[in-house]
Design an enzyme around this catalytic site. Sequence first.
Site, mmCIF file in Angstrom:
data_model
loop_
_atom_site.group_PDB
_atom_site.id
_atom_site.type_symbol
_atom_site.label_atom_id
_atom_site.label_comp_id
_atom_site.label_asym_id
_atom_site.label_seq_id
_atom_site.Cartn_x
_atom_site.Cartn_y
_atom_site.Cartn_z
ATOM 1 N N ALA A 196 -2.851 4.382 -12.555
ATOM 2 C CA ALA A 196 -3.902 3.508 -12.005
ATOM 3 C C ALA A 196 -3.278 2.469 -11.082
ATOM 4 C CB ALA A 196 -4.670 2.841 -13.141
ATOM 5 N N GLY A 197 -2.213 2.885 -10.399
ATOM 6 C CA GLY A 197 -1.564 2.001 -9.427
ATOM 7 C C GLY A 197 -2.274 2.073 -8.093
ATOM 8 N N VAL A 217 -2.127 4.167 -5.412
ATOM 9 C CA VAL A 217 -2.710 5.441 -4.943
ATOM 10 C C VAL A 217 -3.794 5.921 -5.907
ATOM 11 C CG1 VAL A 217 -2.257 7.851 -4.344
ATOM 12 C CG2 VAL A 217 -0.559 6.097 -3.786
ATOM 13 N N VAL A 224 0.699 14.102 -6.777
ATOM 14 C CA VAL A 224 0.892 13.162 -5.666
ATOM 15 C C VAL A 224 2.270 12.482 -5.760
ATOM 16 C CG1 VAL A 224 -0.004 11.065 -4.552
ATOM 17 C CG2 VAL A 224 -1.604 12.736 -5.480
ATOM 18 N N HIS A 242 7.371 17.505 2.216
ATOM 19 C CA HIS A 242 6.873 16.157 2.506
ATOM 20 C C HIS A 242 8.074 15.215 2.646
ATOM 21 C CE1 HIS A 242 4.310 12.724 2.657
ATOM 22 N NE2 HIS A 242 4.669 12.252 1.480
HETATM 23 N N1 NAI Z 1 2.395 12.688 -1.897
HETATM 24 C C1 NAI Z 1 2.224 11.682 -1.076
HETATM 25 O O1 NAI Z 1 1.917 11.868 0.093
HETATM 26 C C2 NAI Z 1 2.365 10.282 -1.578
HETATM 27 C C3 NAI Z 1 3.000 10.054 -2.757
HETATM 28 N N2 NAI Z 1 3.119 8.784 -3.250
HETATM 29 C C4 NAI Z 1 3.774 8.642 -4.547
HETATM 30 O O2 NAI Z 1 2.758 8.386 -5.527
HETATM 31 C C5 NAI Z 1 3.346 7.680 -6.620
HETATM 32 C C6 NAI Z 1 2.480 6.455 -6.957
HETATM 33 O O3 NAI Z 1 2.525 5.529 -5.916
HETATM 34 P P1 NAI Z 1 1.768 4.114 -6.077
HETATM 35 O O4 NAI Z 1 0.417 4.335 -6.631
HETATM 36 O O5 NAI Z 1 1.924 3.384 -4.818
HETATM 37 O O6 NAI Z 1 2.675 3.418 -7.211
HETATM 38 P P2 NAI Z 1 2.210 2.265 -8.217
HETATM 39 O O7 NAI Z 1 3.470 1.690 -8.775
HETATM 40 O O8 NAI Z 1 1.234 1.371 -7.573
HETATM 41 O O9 NAI Z 1 1.447 3.073 -9.356
HETATM 42 C C7 NAI Z 1 2.066 3.961 -10.204
HETATM 43 C C8 NAI Z 1 1.418 3.822 -11.566
HETATM 44 O O10 NAI Z 1 1.927 4.841 -12.431
HETATM 45 C C9 NAI Z 1 1.927 4.269 -13.734
HETATM 46 N N3 NAI Z 1 2.764 5.065 -14.639
HETATM 47 C C10 NAI Z 1 4.110 5.110 -14.732
HETATM 48 N N4 NAI Z 1 4.476 5.961 -15.724
HETATM 49 C C11 NAI Z 1 3.337 6.468 -16.251
HETATM 50 C C12 NAI Z 1 3.060 7.394 -17.271
HETATM 51 N N5 NAI Z 1 4.028 7.973 -17.968
HETATM 52 N N6 NAI Z 1 1.779 7.666 -17.552
HETATM 53 C C13 NAI Z 1 0.774 7.084 -16.860
HETATM 54 N N7 NAI Z 1 0.973 6.197 -15.861
HETATM 55 C C14 NAI Z 1 2.241 5.896 -15.571
HETATM 56 C C15 NAI Z 1 2.438 2.856 -13.508
HETATM 57 O O11 NAI Z 1 2.179 2.003 -14.596
HETATM 58 C C16 NAI Z 1 1.702 2.478 -12.248
HETATM 59 O O12 NAI Z 1 0.483 1.805 -12.523
HETATM 60 C C17 NAI Z 1 4.764 7.345 -6.189
HETATM 61 O O13 NAI Z 1 5.669 8.279 -6.730
HETATM 62 C C18 NAI Z 1 4.719 7.483 -4.677
HETATM 63 O O14 NAI Z 1 5.970 7.768 -4.116
HETATM 64 C C19 NAI Z 1 2.601 7.705 -2.598
HETATM 65 C C20 NAI Z 1 1.973 7.890 -1.399
HETATM 66 C C21 NAI Z 1 1.831 9.178 -0.775
HETATM 67 O O1 OAA Z 2 6.588 7.248 1.894
HETATM 68 C C1 OAA Z 2 6.453 7.244 0.661
HETATM 69 O O2 OAA Z 2 7.352 6.972 -0.143
HETATM 70 C C2 OAA Z 2 5.103 7.584 0.107
HETATM 71 C C3 OAA Z 2 4.658 8.804 0.781
HETATM 72 O O3 OAA Z 2 5.021 9.892 0.406
HETATM 73 C C4 OAA Z 2 3.956 8.640 2.048
HETATM 74 O O4 OAA Z 2 3.328 7.602 2.290
HETATM 75 O O5 OAA Z 2 4.041 9.576 2.843
#
Ligand code: NAI
Ligand code: OAA
Length: 311
Positions: free
Chosen positions: A8-9, A11, A118, A175
């Site tokens: 619930a961060g 993304v 994601v 990616h």
């Molecule tokens: N595929 C893509 O294009 C993208 C991927 N990402 C990735 O998405 C992920 C999340 O990014 P954000 O939301 O910005 O991070 P964030 O830090 O805002 O949220 C992540 C959440 O995951 C929770 N979490 C950690 N361990 C957990 C578990 N075992 N069970 C349940 N929840 C848990 C945390 O408490 C936190 O609230 C990162 O790995 C980031 O690199 C982000 C943007 C684009």
């Molecule tokens: O850049 C990052 O770490 C998160 C991500 O995958 C994106 O925004 O494309």
Amino acid sequence: MKVTVVGAGNVGATCADILAYREVVNEVVLVDIKEGMAEGKALDIWQKAPIDMYDTRTVGVTADYSRTANSDVVVITSGLPRKPGMSRDDLIETNAGIVKSVTEQVVAHSPNAIIIVVSNPLDVMTYQAHITSKLPRTKVIGMAGILDTARYRAFLAEALNVSPKDIQAMLLGGHGDTMVPLPRYTTVGGIPVTELIDADKLNAIIERTKVGGGELVKLMGTSAWYAPGSAAAQMVEAIVRDQKRVVPVCIKLEGEYGIDNCYLGVPVVLGKNGVEKVIELQLDEKEMSDLRTSRDHVMEVMNVLDKINNK
Ligand SMILES: NC(=O)C1=CN([C@@H]2O[C@H](COP(=O)(O)OP(=O)(O)OC[C@H]3O[C@@H](n4cnc5c(N)ncnc54)[C@H](O)[C@@H]3O)[C@@H](O)[C@H]2O)C=CC1
Ligand SMILES: O=C([O-])CC(=O)C(=O)O
């Protein structure tokens, strides 16, 4: 229809908010490990319902997967985001463990769900979720290509001073910085993009797209969430509404593009069964060689994951 969003961060909450706002499903369950975080964000989204006029129920739980039972789609966003100076691959050690344990709990409660990964490093976290879930490859897929093509399309719209709605594009590969945007498969209102922009400008946009995530990390100190959350929601919508969208999605390749046993972004038809078809484009030599470079990079990181899992 019920969707669970794990994490619930930034993304995850953005994705849940869009799913509710657009009434894509009846119920969205947000899960986080941080006490109260998912409950709070779900309540906040629900309190927005009378203002924005939607009736999707949003529920938050702290690590209680019984509440996620029988979800149709599960989006996994749990894990660390990168900080300036890091690559996505630097997240592998921590996020591999998180994605593994989350996937085990998701599948135990929703054995028929389609899983959208994601968390980063995306292609290899999709691999982790796939092998942990033991589900067919068509049901464990990764979100990246919709985001990467959106960045590419947004940059093009700005450069050409046209609506982003009229820009269609495709992109292949992992990616990361080795992703392969495809100008030959990019059009502006049906017109090949190469007729509207000179090669140097187009190349600059392609290079900017490849490091588009990093550009935002540098600006904000953490990674992006509006476009990523929206891209994940678009995949959910394609599945629950059986839209048969043609979008780039990360999936395990089994011989397509001459590539076997590697998780890469490719165009697919996305509908109620998950990936219903992998579309194989005719690539020229340069495009194929760029795709192989991307494959080699993802394979290297997949090998790192194998070592982590065998420790
Ligand atoms: N595929 C893509 O294009 C993208 C991927 N990402 C990735 O998405 C992920 C999340 O990014 P954000 O939301 O910005 O991070 P964030 O830090 O805002 O949220 C992540 C959440 O995951 C929770 N979490 C950690 N361990 C957990 C578990 N075992 N069970 C349940 N929840 C848990 C945390 O408490 C936190 O609230 C990162 O790995 C980031 O690199 C982000 C943007 C684009
Ligand atoms: O850049 C990052 O770490 C998160 C991500 O995958 C994106 O925004 O494309």
